[in-house]
Design an enzyme around this catalytic site. Structure first.
Site, PDB file in Angstrom:
ATOM      1  N   SER A   5       0.967  -1.278   0.150  1.00 35.17           N
ATOM      2  CA  SER A   5       0.056   0.018   0.011  1.00 35.17           C
ATOM      3  C   SER A   5       0.892   1.262  -0.017  1.00 35.17           C
ATOM      4  O   SER A   5       2.198   1.219  -0.027  1.00 35.17           O
ATOM      5  CB  SER A   5      -1.004   0.151   1.298  1.00 35.17           C
ATOM      6  N   TYR A   6       0.426   2.388  -0.169  1.00 31.21           N
ATOM      7  CA  TYR A   6       0.982   3.546  -0.214  1.00 31.21           C
ATOM      8  C   TYR A   6       1.885   3.779   1.108  1.00 31.21           C
ATOM      9  O   TYR A   6       1.544   3.681   2.159  1.00 31.21           O
ATOM     10  CB  TYR A   6      -0.083   5.053  -0.088  1.00 31.21           C
TER      11      TYR A   6
END
Length: 614
Positions: free
Chosen positions: A81-82
């Protein structure tokens, strides 16, 4: 069984000897108490950027900038994820079940992920949700082979294990503490037994390292085998590790999760610090002297409160509590006052640097990267100005009497050294790029060194014979110099808006027409003299050409229209060639394309006179 002395240490050797003697004479330890209690080691919160950078440096031996680059690459590839987030708490709408399900088939921890699904996942509590992005988690399962091993696998494995640990149970321990007495001195022994491993099953490095104690009872007597008094001394604190530095930066508000790696990388590249064994950040003499200079002039500039204050102002803007314009104006006013004060007292800094950097190895400022070690070379401006690579311990001579600066970070295609831009002083001073290594060690046989016969020897890019380098005369050269007959007129790469051609050997130069928007060396050559053509373009409304034509391509030697608009400096003659001829040019105006040609010449016309009006 390891015992801990209640006094820990004493600072008088005679007192220590007396206490050790009394314990030795007692000959036995009596167990005064044994206590057992259950203890819990809490599972970790969600993983944010700062925690990832700290672990990458301390446990994985990956620097912050590299760790951030790898995490971003895994994010863009769809594995994580980010990676830039300050949150360590999962938001209510985060799909923990779905993220966990993606890891069930992983060959290493898939079985553990499946057991968590069967037990039922309880949403983690604690952590901080700042509302930016959720904690860093794996998006899909991946193996070391799929990621290519190396840093990418280390980062991915840690993120995946941390996610699984954050939704696991706490580690439950049974801790035992025994207190013993001998000769009036008290000692303690501690041990622990794991009742439920919890999250440490997936993060074994977090497991308790304490061994269990043997069975002990209150009042039991244990024989002493030996008593030793070990001398020691206090020592200064060690240099900060990268992990500790990141933690302190976060604590003091220096930078954000996105900028902390950049700040650390900057002070390394600028040679203010060096990352040494154990990833400890060791300040260099340059960094120490710089801080001393700041403290002499304005101590606030090197205190964390200054940067923290700026970050707080930015947060006020983000929260809507302050207007951007007011904050920017106030901050600029503050730093302008500091700047003016600093400039007024900068002589203190100069004196400090001059006193601190007398040896060659410690002098100069980083200016460009060495093609051998990829570290920064230092520029020593004191005469004779030169370059020094502290890693390779090489000294490179430079042309004298001018200034030096980086040239857009471009590299020499022959040796990988970053190019520098040398500029002579004065309005008509020449500017040319040079490679430090090629300038000192010309790679071509028979190369005529610049200004041969003087002390300014070397091969700048304007004398290079490389056929494809865009800075060599093969690409930027236009025609032979009419003044010295051995040099080449080369387009000055940074002369805009006063575009000009400089001779690579002598002081002859030609200023191109005024009000030009751009000037480039064409790949085409003149059909009559074989010189390269020039592609020039005027600013709109500034063209002297008929019909407002803004673009023109012509030969500087043959085209009278072009030569009539140029100006020669430091030259008496131009081109010697026989026979008549004509130049050619093309251009376009606002309404279409035009084409201009030089006028026919008499067969006895002397081409040198084409510059009589310069």
């Amino acid at each position: 069984m390891a015992l801990e002395w209640a006094r820990s240490r004493v600072f008088d050797s005679d007192v220590g000897a007396v206490l050790a003697s009394s314990v030795r004479e007692a000959g036995a330890l009596r167990v005064s108490s044994v206590t057992t209690k259950e203890d819990r080691k809490g599972r970790p919160h969600g993983l944010n950027t700062v925690e990832l950078l700290k672990v990458a440096s301390s446990a994985l031996n990956i620097g912050p900038a590299q760790a951030m680059a790898v995490a971003e690459r895994l994010y863009t590839s769809g594995y994580l994820s980010y990676p830039r987030t300050e949150s360590s708490a999962y938001p209510p709408n985060f799909d923990i079940q779905g993220t966990l399900s993606s890891q069930v088939r992983h060959p290493i921890w898939g079985e553990y992920a499946g057991s968590l699904l069967q037990q039922g996942v309880s949403r983690p509590k604690g952590g901080v949700d700042v509302g930016d992005h959720p904690p860093i988690t794996p998006v899909r399962a991946a193996t070391a082979e799929e990621l290519g091993g190396g840093d990418a696998w280390l980062i991915y494995e840690f993120v995946a294990r941390h996610f699984l640990a954050s939704i696991s149970g706490d580690c439950v321990l049974q801790k035992t503490k025994a207190v013993m007495v001998a000769g009036g001195e008290t000692f303690t022994a501690t041990g622990s037994v794991v009742l439920r491993p919890g999250f440490t099953a997936i993060m074994p490095w977090k497991a308790s390292q304490a061994a269990p104690l043997p069975p002990l009872k209150e009042g039991e007597v244990l024989q002493i085998k030996s008593v030793e008094l070990t001398p020691g001394k206090t020592s200064p604190p060690e240099y900060l590790t990268e992990s500790e530095l990141i933690e302190l930066m976060e604590k003091n508000g220096i930078g954000t999760d996105a900028s902390i790696p950049t700040h650390i990388n900057n002070i390394c590249e600028r040679n203010y610090v060096q990352v040494q064994s154990g990833r400890r950040v060791v300040p260099t003499e340059l960094g120490i002297t710089l801080i001393k200079g700041y403290q002499l002039i304005d101590p606030e500039l090197c205190r964390p409160q200054v940067r923290s204050h700026v970050e707080k102002q930015i947060n006020l803007i983000a929260a809507g509590s302050a207007e951007k314009g007011a904050v920017v104006a106030h901050t600029i006013e503050q730093f302008k006052a500091k700047f003016m004060f600093f400039v007024g007292h900068v002589t203190r800094m100069d004196a400090l640097f001059e006193a601190s950097f007398s040896p060659l190895a410690s002098s100069g400022k980083p200016i460009s990267k060495c093609g051998k070690c990829r570290r920064y070379i230092k520029y020593i401006s004191a005469r004779p100005q030169r370059l020094y690579c502290p890693t390779c311990e090489d000294v490179y001579s430079l042309p004298q009497g001018g200034s030096l600066k980086q040239y857009k970070g471009l590299e020499c295609p022959l040796d990988g050294f970053e190019l520098l831009l040398f500029s002579l002083t004065g309005a008509d001073g020449k500017t040319y790029p040079l490679c430090p290594f090629c300038y000192n060690y010309p790679p071509f046989e028979g190369v005529v060194k610049a200004a041969e016969g003087s002390t300014k020897l070397g091969m700048p890019c304007t004398s290079c014979l490389h056929p494809t380098c865009k800075h060599s005369p093969a690409q930027q050269g236009v025609l032979a110099c009419p003044e010295c007959s051995v040099g080449m007129l080369v387009l000055d790469p940074v002369a805009a808006p006063k575009w000009r051609l400089d001779c690579s050997r002598c002081s002859f130069l030609i200023y191109l027409p005024k009000d030009l928007h751009s000037a480039k060396v064409s790949k085409e050559r003149c059909q009559e003299c074989s010189s390269k053509l020039l592609d020039i373009e005027w600013l709109k409304g500034k063209s002297p050409l008929p019909g407002g034509v803004t673009s023109f391509c012509g030969c500087l030697s043959c085209d009278e229209l072009l030569t009539g608009l140029c100006e020669v400096k430091h030259g008496k003659t131009f081109v010697k060639r026989g026979g008549g001829g004509r130049g050619r040019g093309r251009g376009r105006g606002r309404r279409g394309r035009g084409r201009g040609r030089g006028r026919a010449r008499d067969k006895n016309f002397d081409p040198r006179m084409s510059f009589r009006d310069f």
